[in-house]
Design an enzyme around this catalytic site. Sequence first.
Site, short mmCIF file in Angstrom:
data_model
loop_
_atom_site.label_atom_id
_atom_site.label_comp_id
_atom_site.label_asym_id
_atom_site.label_seq_id
_atom_site.Cartn_x
_atom_site.Cartn_y
_atom_site.Cartn_z
N CYS A 90 7.50 22.43 -61.92
CA CYS A 90 6.73 22.03 -62.07
C CYS A 90 6.58 20.52 -62.36
O CYS A 90 5.18 19.78 -62.73
CB CYS A 90 6.06 22.54 -63.41
N HIS A 357 -2.89 24.57 -61.30
CA HIS A 357 -2.24 23.96 -61.17
C HIS A 357 -0.57 24.70 -60.00
O HIS A 357 0.34 25.20 -59.53
CB HIS A 357 -1.02 24.95 -62.48
N CYS A 387 5.68 21.24 -69.52
CA CYS A 387 6.66 22.19 -69.58
C CYS A 387 7.24 22.87 -68.28
O CYS A 387 6.69 22.21 -67.14
CB CYS A 387 6.36 23.68 -69.77
#
Length: 401
Positions: A90, A357, A387
């Site tokens: 991510c 996302h 995160c």
Amino acid sequence: MKHAYIVDAIRTPFGRYAGGLAAVRADDLGAIPIAALIERNPSVNWAQVDDVIYGCANQAGEDNRNVGRMSALLAGLPVEVPATTVNRLCGSSLDAIAMAARAIKAGEAHLIIAGGVESMSRAPYVMGKSEGAFGRTQKIEDTTMGWRFINPKLKAMYGVDTMPQTAENVAEQFGIQREDQDQFAYTSQQRTAAAQAKGYFAKEIVPVTIPQRKGEPVVIDTDEHPRASTTLEGLAKLKGVVKPEGSVTAGNASGINDGAAAVLIASDEAVAQYQLKARAKIIASTTVGIEPRIMGFAPAPAIKKLLKQANLTLDQMDVIELNEAFAAQALACTRDLGLADDDARVNPNGGAIALGHPLGASGARLVTTALNQLEQSGGKYALCSMCIGVGQGIALIIERV
């Protein structure tokens, strides 16, 4: 040490899963913001770009074999310009920006394009090879997100919780109630809806044109994931993703999305040589590791480490872009940092719960949005943090020039 400046930042709209951008290959999608940077900065000698650093979390399909290089070539950059792809899941594109800044500050480069791409809609199914003749143990894995080809030793050591399960773990460990998660998600949707109504994101989005078999091309110029009609009552009706009585739902989690973003980063010399406008200075960045089962809490220690490293305080941050992988983990982080649940500095235009996302692109989106917010509000510092799956966190600070 030299300075690293952000001189331009642009992104595609973020598409819904199987939505408007699903027809676009990841390498083509990644090329779009790079091509936009080229068009928007005609004074630059693009053959002098030192590197393209692109983030991508999957790399199992059309984004394989160094999608950063493929996107750079497809965008029209000269073949002399090198490119690489980084994978910190991510945090990939935020890591790419941090890597670019370090190279420029060290004097090893003067001009770098950093960003990332993810097409989760086009993530393939994959199957490993048989270990013997006529094997029947092969398993088909969905590469959209999460674990695949799990190492049994790693599973025994740390577990292999799914991303929603890690959010449920955080909610339970830090006492984050369902009602608070839903309120956070609702606020994200409302802030994004307000920003879209004002045309706020238009300045950071390059439209994507998709040819059709018949008729005129379709132009995607708006983020598809936001749901302006979201209500607290509607969120309360959703069942838990991990377990029926769980607090993590599809409504208080980020989406599965498609998108790309790119940032042009320059040294003092490049800014002067190409008559560029330095918009922000990249101050510092850092990463941390924590237990994988509570990976969503990692921004909290990452932010604390970074603020100490930069000799700054949280009170000095005018904008805080905290990636909303899940409302549970975002709230656990903000509360640990001493921030109110509704702090106006945190994701003032909404976050990933509303906007989506696309893993490898989200970090560059945070920086792009934070930069524009600083310029609009007249603020000085912006903090971006995320995160990262398998227990990591990343954070970066920029200063408006």
